[in-house]
Design a protein around this motif. Structure first.
Motif, PDB file in Angstrom:
ATOM      1  N   VAL A 237       0.870  -1.177   0.000  1.00 46.86           N
ATOM      2  CA  VAL A 237       0.000   0.000   0.000  1.00 46.86           C
ATOM      3  C   VAL A 237       0.910   1.232   0.000  1.00 46.86           C
ATOM      4  N   PRO A 238       0.784   2.106  -1.016  1.00 48.62           N
ATOM      5  CA  PRO A 238       1.680   3.269  -1.066  1.00 48.62           C
ATOM      6  C   PRO A 238       1.460   4.166   0.152  1.00 48.62           C
ATOM      7  N   ARG A 239       2.538   4.616   0.775  1.00 48.36           N
ATOM      8  CA  ARG A 239       2.437   5.448   1.973  1.00 48.36           C
ATOM      9  C   ARG A 239       3.261   6.721   1.830  1.00 48.36           C
TER      10      ARG A 239
ATOM     11  N   ASN B   5       8.214   6.194  -1.948  1.00 48.09           N
ATOM     12  CA  ASN B   5       6.849   5.708  -2.190  1.00 48.09           C
ATOM     13  C   ASN B   5       6.607   5.598  -3.681  1.00 48.09           C
ATOM     14  N   ALA B   6       5.685   4.702  -4.054  1.00 46.39           N
ATOM     15  CA  ALA B   6       5.450   4.422  -5.477  1.00 46.39           C
ATOM     16  C   ALA B   6       4.949   5.658  -6.217  1.00 46.39           C
ATOM     17  N   CYS B   7       4.087   6.444  -5.575  1.00 44.61           N
ATOM     18  CA  CYS B   7       3.448   7.560  -6.292  1.00 44.61           C
ATOM     19  C   CYS B   7       4.502   8.517  -6.870  1.00 44.61           C
ATOM     20  N   ASN B   8       5.440   8.925  -6.044  1.00 45.34           N
ATOM     21  CA  ASN B   8       6.392   9.948  -6.481  1.00 45.34           C
ATOM     22  C   ASN B   8       7.498   9.384  -7.374  1.00 45.34           C
ATOM     23  N   GLN B   9       7.521   8.029  -7.557  1.00 44.84           N
ATOM     24  CA  GLN B   9       8.457   7.495  -8.541  1.00 44.84           C
ATOM     25  C   GLN B   9       7.974   7.823  -9.941  1.00 44.84           C
ATOM     26  N   CYS B  10       6.659   7.992 -10.120  1.00 43.90           N
ATOM     27  CA  CYS B  10       6.129   8.469 -11.398  1.00 43.90           C
ATOM     28  C   CYS B  10       5.933   9.984 -11.370  1.00 43.90           C
ATOM     29  N   HIS B  11       5.300  10.425 -10.308  1.00 42.11           N
ATOM     30  CA  HIS B  11       5.005  11.868 -10.206  1.00 42.11           C
ATOM     31  C   HIS B  11       6.206  12.591  -9.612  1.00 42.11           C
ATOM     32  N   THR B  12       7.327  12.570 -10.378  1.00 43.36           N
ATOM     33  CA  THR B  12       8.571  13.126  -9.836  1.00 43.36           C
ATOM     34  C   THR B  12       8.494  14.645  -9.685  1.00 43.36           C
TER      35      THR B  12
ATOM     36  N   GLU C 279       3.873  15.383  -0.107  1.00 39.78           N
ATOM     37  CA  GLU C 279       2.689  15.951   0.546  1.00 39.78           C
ATOM     38  C   GLU C 279       1.483  15.935  -0.405  1.00 39.78           C
ATOM     39  N   TRP C 280       1.760  16.198  -1.694  1.00 39.88           N
ATOM     40  CA  TRP C 280       0.692  16.193  -2.715  1.00 39.88           C
ATOM     41  C   TRP C 280       0.087  14.790  -2.832  1.00 39.88           C
ATOM     42  N   ALA C 281       0.966  13.777  -2.900  1.00 41.23           N
ATOM     43  CA  ALA C 281       0.481  12.402  -3.036  1.00 41.23           C
ATOM     44  C   ALA C 281      -0.296  11.980  -1.794  1.00 41.23           C
ATOM     45  N   ALA C 282       0.231  12.370  -0.615  1.00 43.26           N
ATOM     46  CA  ALA C 282      -0.448  12.010   0.636  1.00 43.26           C
ATOM     47  C   ALA C 282      -1.846  12.628   0.668  1.00 43.26           C
ATOM     48  N   ALA C 283      -1.949  13.885   0.219  1.00 46.96           N
ATOM     49  CA  ALA C 283      -3.247  14.560   0.238  1.00 46.96           C
ATOM     50  C   ALA C 283      -4.208  13.885  -0.750  1.00 46.96           C
ATOM     51  N   ALA C 284      -3.683  13.455  -1.912  1.00 46.63           N
ATOM     52  CA  ALA C 284      -4.530  12.782  -2.905  1.00 46.63           C
ATOM     53  C   ALA C 284      -5.121  11.503  -2.313  1.00 46.63           C
ATOM     54  N   ILE C 285      -4.253  10.728  -1.655  1.00 47.92           N
ATOM     55  CA  ILE C 285      -4.738   9.465  -1.067  1.00 47.92           C
ATOM     56  C   ILE C 285      -5.775   9.751   0.009  1.00 47.92           C
ATOM     57  N   LYS C 286      -5.512  10.794   0.776  1.00 52.80           N
ATOM     58  CA  LYS C 286      -6.452  11.127   1.851  1.00 52.80           C
ATOM     59  C   LYS C 286      -7.813  11.504   1.270  1.00 52.80           C
ATOM     60  N   SER C 287      -7.804  12.188   0.116  1.00 50.81           N
ATOM     61  CA  SER C 287      -9.096  12.586  -0.462  1.00 50.81           C
ATOM     62  C   SER C 287      -9.825  11.368  -1.037  1.00 50.81           C
ATOM     63  N   TRP C 288      -9.044  10.353  -1.522  1.00 52.76           N
ATOM     64  CA  TRP C 288      -9.689   9.144  -2.065  1.00 52.76           C
ATOM     65  C   TRP C 288     -10.186   8.223  -0.956  1.00 52.76           C
ATOM     66  N   TYR C 289      -9.393   8.153   0.117  1.00 53.79           N
ATOM     67  CA  TYR C 289      -9.737   7.247   1.224  1.00 53.79           C
ATOM     68  C   TYR C 289      -9.789   8.014   2.535  1.00 53.79           C
TER      69      TYR C 289
HETATM   70  C1  HEC Z   1       3.198   4.078 -12.973  1.00 51.88           C
HETATM   71  C2  HEC Z   1       3.222   5.520 -12.798  1.00 51.88           C
HETATM   72  C3  HEC Z   1       2.267   6.118 -11.771  1.00 51.88           C
HETATM   73  C4  HEC Z   1       2.171   5.784 -10.459  1.00 51.88           C
HETATM   74  C5  HEC Z   1       2.942   4.732  -9.677  1.00 51.88           C
HETATM   75  C6  HEC Z   1       1.182   6.685  -9.892  1.00 51.88           C
HETATM   76  N1  HEC Z   1       0.700   7.516 -10.843  1.00 51.88           N
HETATM   77 FE1  HEC Z   1      -0.692   8.969 -10.563  1.00 51.88          FE
HETATM   78  N2  HEC Z   1      -0.748   9.312 -12.560  1.00 51.88           N
HETATM   79  C7  HEC Z   1       0.099   8.730 -13.459  1.00 51.88           C
HETATM   80  C8  HEC Z   1      -0.218   9.248 -14.770  1.00 51.88           C
HETATM   81  C9  HEC Z   1       0.498   8.878 -16.080  1.00 51.88           C
HETATM   82  C10 HEC Z   1      -1.282  10.174 -14.596  1.00 51.88           C
HETATM   83  C11 HEC Z   1      -1.941  11.002 -15.640  1.00 51.88           C
HETATM   84  C12 HEC Z   1      -3.129  10.357 -16.141  1.00 51.88           C
HETATM   85  C13 HEC Z   1      -3.819  11.262 -17.157  1.00 51.88           C
HETATM   86  O1  HEC Z   1      -3.345  12.359 -17.351  1.00 51.88           O
HETATM   87  O2  HEC Z   1      -4.825  10.820 -17.629  1.00 51.88           O
HETATM   88  C14 HEC Z   1      -1.592  10.161 -13.173  1.00 51.88           C
HETATM   89  C15 HEC Z   1      -2.570  10.934 -12.603  1.00 51.88           C
HETATM   90  C16 HEC Z   1      -2.699  11.145 -11.235  1.00 51.88           C
HETATM   91  C17 HEC Z   1      -3.549  12.114 -10.621  1.00 51.88           C
HETATM   92  C18 HEC Z   1      -4.491  13.053 -11.348  1.00 51.88           C
HETATM   93  C19 HEC Z   1      -3.648  14.095 -11.997  1.00 51.88           C
HETATM   94  C20 HEC Z   1      -3.736  15.443 -11.329  1.00 51.88           C
HETATM   95  O3  HEC Z   1      -2.748  16.184 -11.466  1.00 51.88           O
HETATM   96  O4  HEC Z   1      -4.766  15.728 -10.735  1.00 51.88           O
HETATM   97  C21 HEC Z   1      -3.353  12.041  -9.275  1.00 51.88           C
HETATM   98  C22 HEC Z   1      -3.979  12.867  -8.190  1.00 51.88           C
HETATM   99  C23 HEC Z   1      -2.408  10.968  -9.062  1.00 51.88           C
HETATM  100  N3  HEC Z   1      -2.028  10.456 -10.266  1.00 51.88           N
HETATM  101  C24 HEC Z   1      -1.965  10.559  -7.814  1.00 51.88           C
HETATM  102  C25 HEC Z   1      -1.191   9.422  -7.606  1.00 51.88           C
HETATM  103  C26 HEC Z   1      -0.943   8.850  -6.309  1.00 51.88           C
HETATM  104  C27 HEC Z   1      -1.413   9.391  -4.979  1.00 51.88           C
HETATM  105  C28 HEC Z   1      -0.193   7.743  -6.513  1.00 51.88           C
HETATM  106  C29 HEC Z   1       0.273   6.759  -5.467  1.00 51.88           C
HETATM  107  C30 HEC Z   1      -0.781   6.069  -4.777  1.00 51.88           C
HETATM  108  C31 HEC Z   1       0.056   7.663  -7.954  1.00 51.88           C
HETATM  109  N4  HEC Z   1      -0.564   8.680  -8.572  1.00 51.88           N
HETATM  110  C32 HEC Z   1       0.823   6.677  -8.555  1.00 51.88           C
HETATM  111  C33 HEC Z   1       1.112   7.797 -13.223  1.00 51.88           C
HETATM  112  C34 HEC Z   1       1.331   7.201 -12.001  1.00 51.88           C
END
Ligand code: HEC
Length: 382
Positions: free
Chosen positions: A19-21, A32-39, A44-54
């Motif tokens: 579970v990403p933390r 955490n997994a989220c910021n490996q993509c959302h570099t 804090e942004w990822a944590a807030a996103a998860i909080k809004s979903w869950y």
């Molecule tokens: C494998 C890569 C990857 C991972 C891991 C990933 N994301 Fe994403 N995420 C993306 C991509 C690509 C998009 C854009 C999708 C689109 O534009 O349709 C996205 C879109 C989003 C968005 C909506 C975009 C925005 O700016 O509002 C949010 C919020 C988000 N991700 C949060 C998270 C969170 C939190 C996690 C961890 C639980 C996470 N992501 C993990 C690739 C990833």
């Protein structure tokens, strides 16, 4: 999927899902997994996103992260947190074994019941971890706790128990345990012999011979390791230490200088040479080597501590305190450094600063009578 490099050379795709933390990235700095993509985003942004979903948190099973983080820093509360993880039957054996291993530096009457329980755990990973923290314990305790594991169904546990009993405790074993000890130690030796094409295998046998007082065989094993790989420093360091234990300071000195001829930037060799020179009453040369070791490996607070003590002995108290302060910035909870700094500040007449360090020490060791006494002496308590 990202890769992690194993065994120095093997990049492998990791198929572990958790579970990403990102909230833990914020609090502890873990990845955490989220910021490996959302570099481009902050954790804090990822944590807030998860909080809004869950809105109702789904924390997953990694409830041990805080305890391990405390242990990593040696911070107050680490011991209690690790004991709690070790005792939590909901957690996997792998995690409880991790907690036991981290209790190694805290071996004391307060942690002994946890280690004792772990030695009888149904999971062999936990038993192996408990055996693994005992080689540093005194011979009496080893002789008391380890013989019961010499007949363990898992070979690793039997071998480690025998290895930790080799030397002093082995001579005190009663006859029926001696037989089990010998066969478990034979298994250990066979395992290391299987690896004598590697310098590590030979050095392990050297260490075994050394604790058993078999000097010539130990020297031959370390030399054999170095013949296979002259850059395998650990064998040379252990060989030098063996010479030291026999009072052969000249041989120790020569061995360490050979290492430094190959690799002048070896901090452990500089450090060991500094200690050897100290024992040879060559304080000025020793100080130079200790300074170099501390400079080459600034992350090693032990090197900084010993360098500071040598500086202080040489009448250079100001420099000694600066060295310790630098070390404390990197390791705020290093007990040796805190105690030395408290004493050096006290001796320099800076009572308030001395008290600050003593109080942090008291946070780490609330039960220690010596620390309490020091705090009292510095005017910080009844
Ligand atoms: C494998 C890569 C990857 C991972 C891991 C990933 N994301 Fe994403 N995420 C993306 C991509 C690509 C998009 C854009 C999708 C689109 O534009 O349709 C996205 C879109 C989003 C968005 C909506 C975009 C925005 O700016 O509002 C949010 C919020 C988000 N991700 C949060 C998270 C969170 C939190 C996690 C961890 C639980 C996470 N992501 C993990 C690739 C990833």
């Amino acid at each position: 999927m990202p890769t992690t490099t194993y065994m120095v050379v093997d990049p492998r795709h990791d198929h572990g899902f958790r579970v990403p933390r990102p909230d833990r990235t914020v609090s502890l700095g873990t990845p955490n997994a989220c910021n490996q993509c959302h570099t481009d985003k902050k954790p804090e942004w990822a944590a807030a996103a998860i909080k809004s979903w869950y809105p109702h948190p789904k924390p997953g099973y990694q409830t041990f992260a805080e305890a391990f983080a405390l242990a990593g820093r040696g911070a107050p509360g680490a011991l209690q947190a690790l004991v709690a993880v070790a005792a939590d039957r909901e957690l996997s054996g792998f995690v409880r074994a991790g907690a036991i291993r981290r209790l190694g530096p805290y071996l004391s009457p307060a942690t002994l019941p946890t280690i004792r329980t772990a030695l009888g755990d149904a999971d062999s990973q936990v038993r192996a971890a408990a055996v693994g923290v005992l080689p540093g314990a005194d011979a009496g305790l080893r002789g008391q706790l380890l013989p019961g594991l010499l007949g363990d169904p898992v070979r690793q546990v039997r071998m480690d128990a025998a290895r930790a009993l080799a030397g002093e405790p082995e001579s005190r074993l009663p006859p029926q345990e001696r037989a089990r000890f010998s066969s478990a130690l034979d298994e250990y030796v066979a395992a290391e012999r299987f690896n004598v094409d590697r310098p590590e295998g030979r050095a392990s046998l050297g260490n075994l011979h050394a604790v058993q007082g078999r000097f010539d065989e130990a020297v031959a094993a370390f030399r054999g390791a170095l013949a296979l790989d002259p850059s395998f420093e650990q064998a040379a360091l252990n060989l030098a230490d063996l010479y030291r234990s026999r009072g052969l300071e000249g041989e120790a000195d020569r061995t360490l200088r050979e290492v430094l001829k190959r690799n002048p930037r070896s901090a452990p060799a500089r450090f060991a040479l500094g200690l050897s020179l100290t024992r040879q009453s060559r304080a000025a040369e020793a100080l130079k080597e200790l300074a170099e070791a501390a400079k080459l490996a600034p992350e090693n607070t032990r090197f900084a501590y010993v360098h500071a003590v040598a500086l202080n002995d040489a009448g250079r108290g100001g420099e000694a305190r600066r060295e310790l302060e630098g070390a404390l910035k990197r390791q705020p909870y290093d007990r040796e450094v805190l105690l030395a700094l408290a004493l050096f500040e006290r001796d320099a007449g800076s009572r308030a600063r001395a008290l600050g360090h003593a109080q942090r020490l008291a946070e780490l060791e609330p039960e220690s009578p010596q620390v309490k006494q020091l705090v009292r002496e510095l005017g910080g308590g009844p």
